[in-house]
Design an enzyme around this catalytic site. Structure first.
Site, PDB file in Angstrom:
ATOM      1  CD  GLU A  65      -5.870   1.576  -3.577  1.00 48.72           C
ATOM      2  OE1 GLU A  65      -6.994   1.202  -3.961  1.00 48.72           O
ATOM      3  OE2 GLU A  65      -5.281   1.105  -2.592  1.00 48.72           O
ATOM      4  CG  HIS A  98      -2.615   4.388  -0.104  1.00 49.17           C
ATOM      5  ND1 HIS A  98      -2.558   3.319   0.758  1.00 49.17           N
ATOM      6  CD2 HIS A  98      -3.129   3.916  -1.270  1.00 49.17           C
ATOM      7  CE1 HIS A  98      -3.022   2.241   0.125  1.00 49.17           C
ATOM      8  NE2 HIS A  98      -3.375   2.569  -1.097  1.00 49.17           N
ATOM      9  CB  CYS A 100      -2.349  -1.056   7.902  1.00 53.90           C
ATOM     10  SG  CYS A 100      -4.057  -0.605   7.518  1.00 53.90           S
ATOM     11  CB  CYS A 131      -3.473   7.181   5.313  1.00 55.57           C
ATOM     12  SG  CYS A 131      -3.962   6.006   4.026  1.00 55.57           S
ATOM     13  CG  ASP A 154      -1.240  -2.354   4.163  1.00 58.29           C
ATOM     14  OD1 ASP A 154      -1.919  -1.627   4.921  1.00 58.29           O
ATOM     15  OD2 ASP A 154      -1.144  -2.131   2.941  1.00 58.29           O
ATOM     16  CB  SER A 155      -5.768  -2.871   4.305  1.00 53.64           C
ATOM     17  OG  SER A 155      -5.095  -1.712   3.850  1.00 53.64           O
TER      18      SER A 155
HETATM   19  N1  I24 Z   1      -1.179   2.155  -5.764  1.00 53.22           N
HETATM   20  C1  I24 Z   1      -1.752   1.502  -4.770  1.00 53.22           C
HETATM   21  N2  I24 Z   1      -2.710   0.568  -4.916  1.00 53.22           N
HETATM   22  C2  I24 Z   1      -3.120   0.240  -6.142  1.00 53.22           C
HETATM   23  C3  I24 Z   1      -1.584   1.842  -6.996  1.00 53.22           C
HETATM   24  C4  I24 Z   1      -2.547   0.866  -7.253  1.00 53.22           C
HETATM   25  N3  I24 Z   1      -2.725   0.782  -8.585  1.00 53.22           N
HETATM   26  C5  I24 Z   1      -1.875   1.687  -9.158  1.00 53.22           C
HETATM   27  N4  I24 Z   1      -1.185   2.321  -8.194  1.00 53.22           N
HETATM   28  N5  I24 Z   1      -4.066  -0.711  -6.324  1.00 53.22           N
HETATM   29  O1  I24 Z   1      -1.367   1.774  -3.503  1.00 53.22           O
HETATM   30  C6  I24 Z   1      -4.740  -1.333  -5.219  1.00 53.22           C
HETATM   31  C7  I24 Z   1      -5.597  -2.463  -5.659  1.00 53.22           C
HETATM   32  N6  I24 Z   1      -4.810  -3.619  -6.152  1.00 53.22           N
HETATM   33  C8  I24 Z   1      -3.676  -3.965  -5.334  1.00 53.22           C
HETATM   34  C9  I24 Z   1      -2.972  -5.218  -5.801  1.00 53.22           C
HETATM   35  O2  I24 Z   1      -3.866  -6.299  -5.902  1.00 53.22           O
HETATM   36  C10 I24 Z   1      -5.022  -6.006  -6.711  1.00 53.22           C
HETATM   37  C11 I24 Z   1      -5.733  -4.769  -6.265  1.00 53.22           C
HETATM   38  C12 I24 Z   1      -0.291   2.640  -3.262  1.00 53.22           C
HETATM   39  C13 I24 Z   1       1.018   1.959  -3.498  1.00 53.22           C
HETATM   40  C14 I24 Z   1       1.947   2.176  -2.371  1.00 53.22           C
HETATM   41  C15 I24 Z   1       3.274   1.503  -2.595  1.00 53.22           C
HETATM   42  C16 I24 Z   1      -0.203   3.406  -8.369  1.00 53.22           C
HETATM   43  C17 I24 Z   1       1.212   2.977  -8.016  1.00 53.22           C
HETATM   44  C18 I24 Z   1       1.887   1.955  -8.689  1.00 53.22           C
HETATM   45  C19 I24 Z   1       3.189   1.603  -8.361  1.00 53.22           C
HETATM   46  C20 I24 Z   1       3.836   2.255  -7.302  1.00 53.22           C
HETATM   47  C21 I24 Z   1       3.179   3.262  -6.624  1.00 53.22           C
HETATM   48  C22 I24 Z   1       1.870   3.618  -6.989  1.00 53.22           C
HETATM   49  F1  I24 Z   1       1.256   1.299  -9.673  1.00 53.22           F
HETATM   50  F2  I24 Z   1       1.233   4.560  -6.340  1.00 53.22           F
HETATM   51  N1  DGL Z   2      -3.390   1.039   4.746  1.00 51.55           N
HETATM   52  C1  DGL Z   2      -4.471   1.939   5.079  1.00 51.55           C
HETATM   53  C2  DGL Z   2      -4.033   2.938   6.170  1.00 51.55           C
HETATM   54  O1  DGL Z   2      -2.860   3.166   6.384  1.00 51.55           O
HETATM   55  C3  DGL Z   2      -4.987   2.701   3.894  1.00 51.55           C
HETATM   56  C4  DGL Z   2      -5.732   1.847   2.928  1.00 51.55           C
HETATM   57  C5  DGL Z   2      -7.005   1.250   3.502  1.00 51.55           C
HETATM   58  O2  DGL Z   2      -7.948   1.992   3.835  1.00 51.55           O
HETATM   59  O3  DGL Z   2      -7.038   0.027   3.603  1.00 51.55           O
HETATM   60  O4  DGL Z   2      -4.867   3.496   6.832  1.00 51.55           O
END
Ligand code: I24
Ligand code: DGL
Length: 271
Positions: free
Chosen positions: A152, A185, A73, A183, A10-11
Protein backbone atom coordinates in the site's frame (compact mmCIF):
# COMPACT_ATOMS: atom_id res chain seq x y z
CA UNK A 1 -28.57 -19.26 -17.35
CA UNK A 2 -28.56 -16.57 -14.69
CA UNK A 3 -27.74 -13.03 -15.80
CA UNK A 4 -27.48 -11.51 -12.35
CA UNK A 5 -24.06 -10.17 -11.28
CA UNK A 6 -21.51 -11.94 -9.08
CA UNK A 7 -20.96 -10.09 -5.77
CA UNK A 8 -17.43 -9.60 -4.43
CA UNK A 9 -16.56 -8.38 -0.96
CA UNK A 10 -13.24 -7.29 0.47
CA UNK A 11 -11.82 -5.18 3.28
CA UNK A 12 -10.63 -2.66 0.65
CA UNK A 13 -8.88 -2.82 -2.71
CA UNK A 14 -6.89 -6.07 -2.32
CA UNK A 15 -9.84 -8.11 -3.61
CA UNK A 16 -9.20 -6.52 -6.99
CA UNK A 17 -6.50 -9.17 -7.49
CA UNK A 18 -9.35 -11.70 -7.54
CA UNK A 19 -11.48 -9.45 -9.78
CA UNK A 20 -8.63 -9.15 -12.29
CA UNK A 21 -8.48 -12.96 -12.49
CA UNK A 22 -12.25 -13.11 -12.97
CA UNK A 23 -12.08 -10.58 -15.79
CA UNK A 24 -9.38 -12.72 -17.43
CA UNK A 25 -10.96 -16.15 -16.93
CA UNK A 26 -14.68 -15.20 -17.11
CA UNK A 27 -14.88 -11.90 -19.00
CA UNK A 28 -18.59 -12.29 -19.62
CA UNK A 29 -19.66 -12.19 -15.99
CA UNK A 30 -20.96 -8.94 -14.47
CA UNK A 31 -19.44 -7.73 -11.18
CA UNK A 32 -20.70 -5.89 -8.12
CA UNK A 33 -17.79 -5.22 -5.75
CA UNK A 34 -17.78 -3.73 -2.28
CA UNK A 35 -14.53 -2.72 -0.61
CA UNK A 36 -14.61 -1.53 3.00
CA UNK A 37 -11.63 0.81 2.62
CA UNK A 38 -12.93 3.07 5.42
CA UNK A 39 -12.26 0.26 7.92
CA UNK A 40 -9.32 -1.50 6.21
CA UNK A 41 -7.12 -3.29 6.96
CA UNK A 42 -9.05 -6.13 8.58
CA UNK A 43 -5.94 -8.26 9.23
CA UNK A 44 -5.01 -6.72 12.61
CA UNK A 45 -8.65 -6.49 13.91
CA UNK A 46 -10.36 -8.78 16.43
CA UNK A 47 -12.47 -11.61 15.02
CA UNK A 48 -15.84 -10.35 16.32
CA UNK A 49 -15.36 -7.02 14.62
CA UNK A 50 -14.38 -8.64 11.31
CA UNK A 51 -17.45 -10.89 11.54
CA UNK A 52 -19.75 -7.89 12.08
CA UNK A 53 -18.21 -5.88 9.22
CA UNK A 54 -18.32 -8.86 6.87
CA UNK A 55 -22.03 -9.39 7.52
CA UNK A 56 -22.63 -5.74 6.60
CA UNK A 57 -20.82 -6.27 3.30
CA UNK A 58 -22.83 -9.46 2.66
CA UNK A 59 -26.13 -7.72 3.41
CA UNK A 60 -25.19 -4.87 1.11
CA UNK A 61 -24.44 -7.28 -1.75
CA UNK A 62 -27.77 -9.02 -1.18
CA UNK A 63 -29.54 -5.69 -1.87
CA UNK A 64 -27.83 -5.77 -5.31
CA UNK A 65 -29.50 -9.01 -6.39
CA UNK A 66 -26.31 -11.06 -6.80
CA UNK A 67 -26.39 -14.72 -7.86
CA UNK A 68 -23.31 -15.65 -5.87
CA UNK A 69 -21.04 -14.05 -3.27
CA UNK A 70 -17.27 -14.27 -3.44
CA UNK A 71 -15.25 -13.49 -0.32
CA UNK A 72 -12.29 -11.87 -2.10
CA UNK A 73 -10.48 -11.49 1.22
CA UNK A 74 -8.63 -14.18 3.15
CA UNK A 75 -9.18 -12.52 6.51
CA UNK A 76 -12.98 -12.27 6.07
CA UNK A 77 -13.02 -15.85 4.78
CA UNK A 78 -11.07 -17.10 7.79
CA UNK A 79 -13.51 -15.51 10.23
CA UNK A 80 -16.96 -15.50 8.64
CA UNK A 81 -17.19 -17.66 5.51
CA UNK A 82 -18.59 -20.80 7.14
CA UNK A 83 -21.40 -19.02 8.95
CA UNK A 84 -22.39 -16.82 5.99
CA UNK A 85 -22.36 -19.83 3.65
CA UNK A 86 -24.61 -21.76 6.04
CA UNK A 87 -27.08 -18.86 6.30
CA UNK A 88 -27.57 -17.98 2.60
CA UNK A 89 -29.30 -19.87 -0.18
CA UNK A 90 -27.00 -18.61 -2.95
CA UNK A 91 -23.47 -20.03 -3.40
CA UNK A 92 -20.85 -18.35 -1.20
CA UNK A 93 -17.22 -18.88 -2.21
CA UNK A 94 -14.21 -18.14 -0.06
CA UNK A 95 -10.57 -17.89 -1.13
CA UNK A 96 -9.21 -20.38 1.40
CA UNK A 97 -10.56 -23.77 0.28
CA UNK A 98 -9.52 -23.31 -3.39
CA UNK A 99 -6.02 -22.26 -2.27
CA UNK A 100 -5.78 -25.23 0.08
CA UNK A 101 -6.72 -27.85 -2.50
CA UNK A 102 -4.43 -26.30 -5.12
CA UNK A 103 -1.55 -26.49 -2.62
CA UNK A 104 -2.25 -30.18 -1.98
CA UNK A 105 -2.19 -30.84 -5.71
CA UNK A 106 1.11 -28.97 -6.08
CA UNK A 107 3.13 -30.23 -3.13
CA UNK A 108 5.67 -32.94 -3.84
CA UNK A 109 7.01 -33.59 -0.34
CA UNK A 110 3.82 -32.74 1.58
CA UNK A 111 5.34 -29.61 3.08
CA UNK A 112 3.09 -26.60 2.56
CA UNK A 113 3.72 -23.09 3.83
CA UNK A 114 1.05 -20.41 4.23
CA UNK A 115 1.74 -16.70 4.52
CA UNK A 116 -1.12 -14.40 5.54
CA UNK A 117 -2.30 -11.58 7.80
CA UNK A 118 -2.11 -12.05 11.60
CA UNK A 119 -5.83 -12.87 11.87
CA UNK A 120 -5.77 -15.49 9.11
CA UNK A 121 -2.75 -17.16 10.74
CA UNK A 122 -4.34 -17.00 14.22
CA UNK A 123 -7.50 -18.67 12.90
CA UNK A 124 -5.32 -21.61 11.76
CA UNK A 125 -7.90 -22.15 9.03
CA UNK A 126 -5.51 -23.08 6.20
CA UNK A 127 -3.96 -25.83 8.33
CA UNK A 128 -7.43 -27.13 9.27
CA UNK A 129 -8.64 -27.14 5.65
CA UNK A 130 -5.47 -28.74 4.28
CA UNK A 131 -5.42 -31.41 7.00
CA UNK A 132 -9.09 -32.18 6.47
CA UNK A 133 -8.28 -32.84 2.80
CA UNK A 134 -4.99 -34.71 3.43
CA UNK A 135 -3.93 -35.42 7.04
CA UNK A 136 -0.44 -36.47 5.94
CA UNK A 137 0.51 -32.95 4.80
CA UNK A 138 2.50 -30.66 7.11
CA UNK A 139 1.42 -27.00 7.14
CA UNK A 140 3.66 -24.22 8.43
CA UNK A 141 1.97 -20.82 8.74
CA UNK A 142 3.65 -17.46 9.05
CA UNK A 143 2.06 -14.06 9.67
CA UNK A 144 3.56 -11.29 7.52
CA UNK A 145 2.17 -8.09 9.07
CA UNK A 146 4.60 -5.88 7.14
CA UNK A 147 3.56 -7.05 3.66
CA UNK A 148 0.19 -5.22 3.29
CA UNK A 149 1.71 -1.85 4.33
CA UNK A 150 4.56 -2.45 1.85
CA UNK A 151 2.16 -2.94 -1.06
CA UNK A 152 0.00 0.00 0.00
CA UNK A 153 2.98 2.33 0.06
CA UNK A 154 3.89 1.47 -3.55
CA UNK A 155 6.96 -0.48 -2.48
CA UNK A 156 6.30 -3.66 -4.47
CA UNK A 157 9.61 -3.54 -6.34
CA UNK A 158 11.82 -1.53 -3.99
CA UNK A 159 14.94 -2.59 -2.14
CA UNK A 160 13.04 -2.08 1.13
CA UNK A 161 10.49 -4.65 -0.07
CA UNK A 162 13.28 -7.10 -0.90
CA UNK A 163 14.79 -6.62 2.55
CA UNK A 164 11.46 -7.02 4.39
CA UNK A 165 10.39 -10.07 2.37
CA UNK A 166 13.79 -11.68 2.81
CA UNK A 167 13.81 -11.10 6.58
CA UNK A 168 10.22 -12.24 7.03
CA UNK A 169 10.40 -15.42 4.96
CA UNK A 170 13.76 -16.67 6.23
CA UNK A 171 12.14 -19.10 8.75
CA UNK A 172 10.32 -20.84 5.85
CA UNK A 173 13.29 -21.20 3.51
CA UNK A 174 14.12 -24.82 2.80
CA UNK A 175 11.20 -25.99 4.95
CA UNK A 176 8.36 -25.96 2.37
CA UNK A 177 8.05 -26.94 -1.29
CA UNK A 178 4.76 -25.09 -1.85
CA UNK A 179 3.76 -21.68 -0.50
CA UNK A 180 0.20 -20.34 -0.41
CA UNK A 181 -0.14 -16.57 -0.84
CA UNK A 182 -2.93 -16.39 1.76
CA UNK A 183 -3.63 -12.67 1.43
CA UNK A 184 -5.06 -10.74 -1.51
CA UNK A 185 -2.16 -8.28 -1.57
CA UNK A 186 0.65 -10.83 -1.82
CA UNK A 187 0.43 -11.53 -5.58
CA UNK A 188 1.86 -8.02 -5.99
CA UNK A 189 4.99 -9.18 -4.13
CA UNK A 190 5.12 -12.46 -6.04
CA UNK A 191 8.38 -11.86 -7.97
CA UNK A 192 10.24 -10.95 -4.75
CA UNK A 193 8.68 -13.83 -2.80
CA UNK A 194 9.66 -16.27 -5.57
CA UNK A 195 13.15 -14.86 -5.60
CA UNK A 196 13.57 -15.24 -1.84
CA UNK A 197 12.06 -18.74 -1.67
CA UNK A 198 13.95 -20.00 -4.73
CA UNK A 199 12.76 -21.37 -8.08
CA UNK A 200 11.81 -24.82 -6.74
CA UNK A 201 9.09 -23.52 -4.42
CA UNK A 202 5.65 -23.51 -6.04
CA UNK A 203 3.62 -20.37 -5.23
CA UNK A 204 -0.17 -20.66 -5.01
CA UNK A 205 -2.32 -17.59 -5.72
CA UNK A 206 -5.53 -18.22 -3.76
CA UNK A 207 -7.45 -15.67 -5.81
CA UNK A 208 -6.64 -17.27 -9.14
CA UNK A 209 -7.56 -20.71 -7.79
CA UNK A 210 -10.84 -19.29 -6.50
CA UNK A 211 -11.83 -18.07 -9.96
CA UNK A 212 -11.24 -21.58 -11.33
CA UNK A 213 -13.72 -22.84 -8.71
CA UNK A 214 -16.23 -20.10 -9.59
CA UNK A 215 -16.08 -21.25 -13.18
CA UNK A 216 -16.75 -24.87 -12.22
CA UNK A 217 -19.70 -23.80 -10.07
CA UNK A 218 -21.24 -21.62 -12.79
CA UNK A 219 -21.07 -24.55 -15.18
CA UNK A 220 -22.36 -27.10 -12.69
CA UNK A 221 -25.42 -25.06 -11.68
CA UNK A 222 -25.84 -23.69 -15.22
CA UNK A 223 -25.84 -20.12 -13.95
CA UNK A 224 -23.44 -18.54 -16.44
CA UNK A 225 -24.38 -15.14 -17.79
CA UNK A 226 -25.83 -15.34 -21.29
CA UNK A 227 -23.31 -14.86 -24.11
CA UNK A 228 -25.97 -13.03 -26.09
CA UNK A 229 -25.90 -10.12 -23.64
CA UNK A 230 -22.97 -8.10 -24.85
CA UNK A 231 -23.35 -5.05 -22.63
CA UNK A 232 -22.40 -5.32 -18.98
CA UNK A 233 -22.11 -2.71 -16.26
CA UNK A 234 -19.73 -3.62 -13.45
CA UNK A 235 -20.10 -1.43 -10.37
CA UNK A 236 -17.51 -0.96 -7.62
CA UNK A 237 -18.60 0.43 -4.25
CA UNK A 238 -16.24 1.77 -1.63
CA UNK A 239 -16.93 2.89 1.94
CA UNK A 240 -14.10 5.47 1.64
CA UNK A 241 -13.27 8.06 -1.02
CA UNK A 242 -14.19 7.34 -4.65
CA UNK A 243 -11.19 9.08 -6.21
CA UNK A 244 -8.41 7.05 -4.59
CA UNK A 245 -10.28 3.76 -5.07
CA UNK A 246 -10.79 4.61 -8.74
CA UNK A 247 -7.16 5.55 -9.30
CA UNK A 248 -5.85 2.32 -7.79
CA UNK A 249 -8.49 0.12 -9.44
CA UNK A 250 -8.15 1.57 -12.95
CA UNK A 251 -4.39 1.41 -12.74
CA UNK A 252 -4.57 -2.22 -11.64
CA UNK A 253 -7.35 -3.41 -13.97
CA UNK A 254 -6.17 -1.38 -17.00
CA UNK A 255 -9.68 -0.17 -17.78
CA UNK A 256 -12.04 2.59 -16.70
CA UNK A 257 -14.65 1.52 -14.19
CA UNK A 258 -17.67 2.92 -12.40
CA UNK A 259 -17.05 3.62 -8.69
CA UNK A 260 -19.63 4.78 -6.14
CA UNK A 261 -19.36 5.69 -2.50
CA UNK A 262 -21.58 3.82 -0.08
CA UNK A 263 -22.28 4.39 3.58
CA UNK A 264 -23.18 0.95 4.90
CA UNK A 265 -25.23 2.36 7.78
CA UNK A 266 -27.51 4.24 5.38
CA UNK A 267 -27.60 1.53 2.72
CA UNK A 268 -28.68 -1.11 5.22
CA UNK A 269 -31.20 1.01 7.11
CA UNK A 270 -33.15 1.67 3.88
CA UNK A 271 -34.19 -1.97 3.91
N1 I24 B 1 -2.30 -0.80 -3.18
C1 I24 B 1 -3.25 -1.17 -2.34
N2 I24 B 1 -3.86 -0.35 -1.47
C2 I24 B 1 -3.53 0.94 -1.44
C3 I24 B 1 -1.95 0.49 -3.16
C4 I24 B 1 -2.55 1.42 -2.32
N3 I24 B 1 -1.99 2.62 -2.54
C5 I24 B 1 -1.05 2.45 -3.52
N4 I24 B 1 -1.04 1.16 -3.90
N5 I24 B 1 -4.15 1.80 -0.59
O1 I24 B 1 -3.64 -2.46 -2.33
C6 I24 B 1 -5.10 1.34 0.38
C7 I24 B 1 -5.77 2.48 1.07
N6 I24 B 1 -6.67 3.24 0.17
C8 I24 B 1 -7.51 2.43 -0.67
C9 I24 B 1 -8.49 3.24 -1.48
O2 I24 B 1 -9.27 4.07 -0.66
C10 I24 B 1 -8.48 4.91 0.20
C11 I24 B 1 -7.50 4.13 1.02
C12 I24 B 1 -3.15 -3.36 -3.29
C13 I24 B 1 -3.82 -3.18 -4.61
C14 I24 B 1 -4.28 -4.47 -5.16
C15 I24 B 1 -4.96 -4.30 -6.49
C16 I24 B 1 -0.14 0.52 -4.88
C17 I24 B 1 -0.88 0.07 -6.13
C18 I24 B 1 -1.57 0.95 -6.98
C19 I24 B 1 -2.21 0.50 -8.12
C20 I24 B 1 -2.22 -0.87 -8.43
C21 I24 B 1 -1.55 -1.75 -7.60
C22 I24 B 1 -0.89 -1.27 -6.45
F1 I24 B 1 -1.60 2.25 -6.67
F2 I24 B 1 -0.27 -2.10 -5.65
N1 DGL C 1 -7.79 -8.49 2.05
C1 DGL C 1 -7.00 -8.92 3.18
C2 DGL C 1 -6.68 -10.43 3.08
O1 DGL C 1 -6.75 -11.02 2.03
C3 DGL C 1 -5.71 -8.16 3.32
C4 DGL C 1 -5.91 -6.75 3.75
C5 DGL C 1 -6.52 -6.61 5.13
O2 DGL C 1 -5.89 -7.00 6.13
O3 DGL C 1 -7.63 -6.10 5.19
O4 DGL C 1 -6.38 -11.03 4.08
Amino acid sequence: MDNRPIGFLDSGVGGLTVVKELMRQLPHEEIVYIGDSARAPYGPRPADQIREYTWELVNFLLTKNVKMIVFACNTATAVAWEEVKAALDIPVIGVILPGSSAAIKATRHKKIGVIATPMTVTSDIYRKKVESLDPSVRVTSLACPRFVPLVESNETGSSLAKKVVYETLTPLKGRVDTLVLGCTHYPLLRPIIQNVMGPDVKLIDSGAETVRDISVLLNYFEINRSRELNHKQDVFYTTAGVASFQTIAENWLHQSISVEHVSLKEALSDE
